[in-house]
Design a protein around this motif. Structure first.
Motif, PDB file in Angstrom:
ATOM      1  N   MET A   1      39.554  42.796  53.491  1.00 33.11           N
ATOM      2  CA  MET A   1      38.182  43.202  53.255  1.00 33.11           C
ATOM      3  C   MET A   1      37.972  43.395  51.753  1.00 33.11           C
ATOM      4  O   MET A   1      38.676  44.158  51.121  1.00 33.11           O
ATOM      5  CB  MET A   1      37.912  44.502  54.022  1.00 33.11           C
ATOM      6  CG  MET A   1      36.542  45.067  53.810  1.00 33.11           C
ATOM      7  SD  MET A   1      36.330  46.605  54.735  1.00 33.11           S
ATOM      8  CE  MET A   1      34.660  46.411  55.227  1.00 33.11           C
ATOM      9  N   ASN A   2      37.038  42.680  51.189  1.00 31.57           N
ATOM     10  CA  ASN A   2      36.710  42.823  49.777  1.00 31.57           C
ATOM     11  C   ASN A   2      35.354  43.491  49.635  1.00 31.57           C
ATOM     12  O   ASN A   2      34.734  43.863  50.601  1.00 31.57           O
ATOM     13  CB  ASN A   2      36.721  41.461  49.086  1.00 31.57           C
ATOM     14  CG  ASN A   2      38.129  40.920  48.953  1.00 31.57           C
ATOM     15  OD1 ASN A   2      39.046  41.659  48.652  1.00 31.57           O
ATOM     16  ND2 ASN A   2      38.287  39.629  49.189  1.00 31.57           N
ATOM     17  N   GLY A   3      34.874  43.587  48.416  1.00 32.66           N
ATOM     18  CA  GLY A   3      33.591  44.221  48.177  1.00 32.66           C
ATOM     19  C   GLY A   3      33.775  45.473  47.346  1.00 32.66           C
ATOM     20  O   GLY A   3      34.831  45.728  46.778  1.00 32.66           O
ATOM     21  N   VAL A  83      42.828  50.551  60.054  1.00 35.32           N
ATOM     22  CA  VAL A  83      41.507  50.591  59.437  1.00 35.32           C
ATOM     23  C   VAL A  83      41.496  49.619  58.263  1.00 35.32           C
ATOM     24  O   VAL A  83      42.119  49.880  57.232  1.00 35.32           O
ATOM     25  CB  VAL A  83      41.170  52.020  58.942  1.00 35.32           C
ATOM     26  CG1 VAL A  83      39.764  52.074  58.372  1.00 35.32           C
ATOM     27  CG2 VAL A  83      41.364  53.050  60.050  1.00 35.32           C
ATOM     28  N   PRO A  84      40.795  48.475  58.404  1.00 29.98           N
ATOM     29  CA  PRO A  84      40.711  47.549  57.267  1.00 29.98           C
ATOM     30  C   PRO A  84      39.782  48.126  56.195  1.00 29.98           C
ATOM     31  O   PRO A  84      38.674  48.556  56.486  1.00 29.98           O
ATOM     32  CB  PRO A  84      40.129  46.276  57.879  1.00 29.98           C
ATOM     33  CG  PRO A  84      39.494  46.686  59.163  1.00 29.98           C
ATOM     34  CD  PRO A  84      40.114  47.976  59.595  1.00 29.98           C
ATOM     35  N   LEU A  85      40.282  48.153  54.979  1.00 31.80           N
ATOM     36  CA  LEU A  85      39.525  48.661  53.834  1.00 31.80           C
ATOM     37  C   LEU A  85      39.658  47.662  52.693  1.00 31.80           C
ATOM     38  O   LEU A  85      40.565  46.823  52.712  1.00 31.80           O
ATOM     39  CB  LEU A  85      40.087  50.019  53.390  1.00 31.80           C
ATOM     40  CG  LEU A  85      39.954  51.168  54.377  1.00 31.80           C
ATOM     41  CD1 LEU A  85      40.789  52.375  53.919  1.00 31.80           C
ATOM     42  CD2 LEU A  85      38.498  51.565  54.562  1.00 31.80           C
ATOM     43  N   PRO A  86      38.789  47.734  51.692  1.00 32.20           N
ATOM     44  CA  PRO A  86      38.987  46.860  50.537  1.00 32.20           C
ATOM     45  C   PRO A  86      40.391  47.061  49.964  1.00 32.20           C
ATOM     46  O   PRO A  86      40.823  48.190  49.753  1.00 32.20           O
ATOM     47  CB  PRO A  86      37.919  47.334  49.544  1.00 32.20           C
ATOM     48  CG  PRO A  86      36.860  47.962  50.400  1.00 32.20           C
ATOM     49  CD  PRO A  86      37.604  48.594  51.543  1.00 32.20           C
ATOM     50  N   GLU A 156      39.776  56.482  47.432  1.00 29.48           N
ATOM     51  CA  GLU A 156      38.844  55.526  46.849  1.00 29.48           C
ATOM     52  C   GLU A 156      39.529  54.173  46.992  1.00 29.48           C
ATOM     53  O   GLU A 156      40.489  53.873  46.269  1.00 29.48           O
ATOM     54  CB  GLU A 156      38.576  55.862  45.391  1.00 29.48           C
ATOM     55  CG  GLU A 156      37.492  55.054  44.747  1.00 29.48           C
ATOM     56  CD  GLU A 156      36.094  55.600  45.009  1.00 29.48           C
ATOM     57  OE1 GLU A 156      35.150  54.793  44.918  1.00 29.48           O
ATOM     58  OE2 GLU A 156      35.947  56.785  45.304  1.00 29.48           O
ATOM     59  N   ALA A 157      39.090  53.378  47.972  1.00 31.49           N
ATOM     60  CA  ALA A 157      39.743  52.107  48.281  1.00 31.49           C
ATOM     61  C   ALA A 157      38.937  50.955  47.704  1.00 31.49           C
ATOM     62  O   ALA A 157      37.827  50.663  48.171  1.00 31.49           O
ATOM     63  CB  ALA A 157      39.891  51.937  49.789  1.00 31.49           C
ATOM     64  N   GLY A 158      39.500  50.321  46.686  1.00 31.03           N
ATOM     65  CA  GLY A 158      38.878  49.155  46.087  1.00 31.03           C
ATOM     66  C   GLY A 158      39.747  47.931  46.317  1.00 31.03           C
ATOM     67  O   GLY A 158      40.923  48.044  46.663  1.00 31.03           O
ATOM     68  N   ALA A 159      39.185  46.770  46.101  1.00 30.92           N
ATOM     69  CA  ALA A 159      39.914  45.529  46.342  1.00 30.92           C
ATOM     70  C   ALA A 159      41.176  45.420  45.486  1.00 30.92           C
ATOM     71  O   ALA A 159      42.168  44.845  45.914  1.00 30.92           O
ATOM     72  CB  ALA A 159      39.005  44.327  46.080  1.00 30.92           C
ATOM     73  N   HIS A 160      41.155  46.014  44.288  1.00 32.91           N
ATOM     74  CA  HIS A 160      42.287  45.867  43.370  1.00 32.91           C
ATOM     75  C   HIS A 160      43.095  47.143  43.183  1.00 32.91           C
ATOM     76  O   HIS A 160      44.208  47.083  42.661  1.00 32.91           O
ATOM     77  CB  HIS A 160      41.804  45.351  42.019  1.00 32.91           C
ATOM     78  CG  HIS A 160      41.082  44.041  42.133  1.00 32.91           C
ATOM     79  ND1 HIS A 160      41.724  42.862  42.455  1.00 32.91           N
ATOM     80  CD2 HIS A 160      39.778  43.733  42.016  1.00 32.91           C
ATOM     81  CE1 HIS A 160      40.838  41.884  42.524  1.00 32.91           C
ATOM     82  NE2 HIS A 160      39.652  42.378  42.260  1.00 32.91           N
TER      83      HIS A 160
END
Length: 180
Positions: A1-3, A83-86, A156-160
């Motif tokens: 999951m991105n964004g 739980v899919p997260l960025p 805080e889950a971000g793509a990177h």
């Protein structure tokens, strides 16, 4: 999951009572994730009212004789969720099925593809981020066995990148009324 990054409240071990300061933190989150020993439907309702979206697993104390609220709410709680997260997947289980002496090692072995594993049960705040997957325990977010006071984690889950912050509050004075 991105964004864009997603802010997630991570909590456990409420045993039917959600500390109001932790419920307030949920208002700034897209999701609240409870790692078991919820104890009452009202806890899930309070989190949903604050965060909107709530996911929870069943703990060893989430049993019919101790559950406050409709049995359907209890029966809806799975033992483990992904739980899919960025930037990756957060796996959630209560942790009581793994012995305390090697719990982190066993959780890593059970969920090698996760970015992080969230568990509860011990009521002890822990962040073991030296090895993948991260092993996270938010401590107890209610009144039972909170040690230095109720606590939770914010992810805080971000793509990177993922960032974890610890929130711990002083114990409320005895006699302070707290609703679920």
């Amino acid at each position: 999951m991105n964004g864009p990054a997603v802010r997630v409240l991570l909590l456990a071990d409420t045993h039917g009572v959600l500390d109001p300061r932790i419920a307030e933190l949920a208002q700034d989150c897209a999701l609240a994730v409870h790692a078991g020993d919820v104890g009452a439907s009202a806890v899930l309702e309070a989190l949903a009212a604050a965060a909107g979206r709530v996911l929870a697993v069943r703990g060893n104390n989430d049993v019919p004789g101790k559950w406050l609220g409709p049995a359907a709410d209890l029966l809806a709680l799975p033992e483990c969720i992904e739980v899919p997260l960025p930037g990756g997947t957060l796996v959630v289980e209560h942790g009581h099925r793994h012995s305390a002496s090697r719990r982190h090692l066993r959780l890593r072995a059970a969920h090698p593809g996760a970015r992080a594993v969230l568990y509860g049960h011990s009521h002890r705040l822990a962040q073991d981020c030296a090895t993948a997957p991260w092993i996270l325990n938010p401590g107890a977010a209610g009144r039972a066995r909170t040690g230095d006071g109720p606590s939770c984690l914010l992810l805080e889950a971000g793509a990177h990148a993922w960032r974890i912050s610890v929130w711990q509050f002083p114990a409320l004075p005895r006699g302070t009324r707290v609703r679920a």
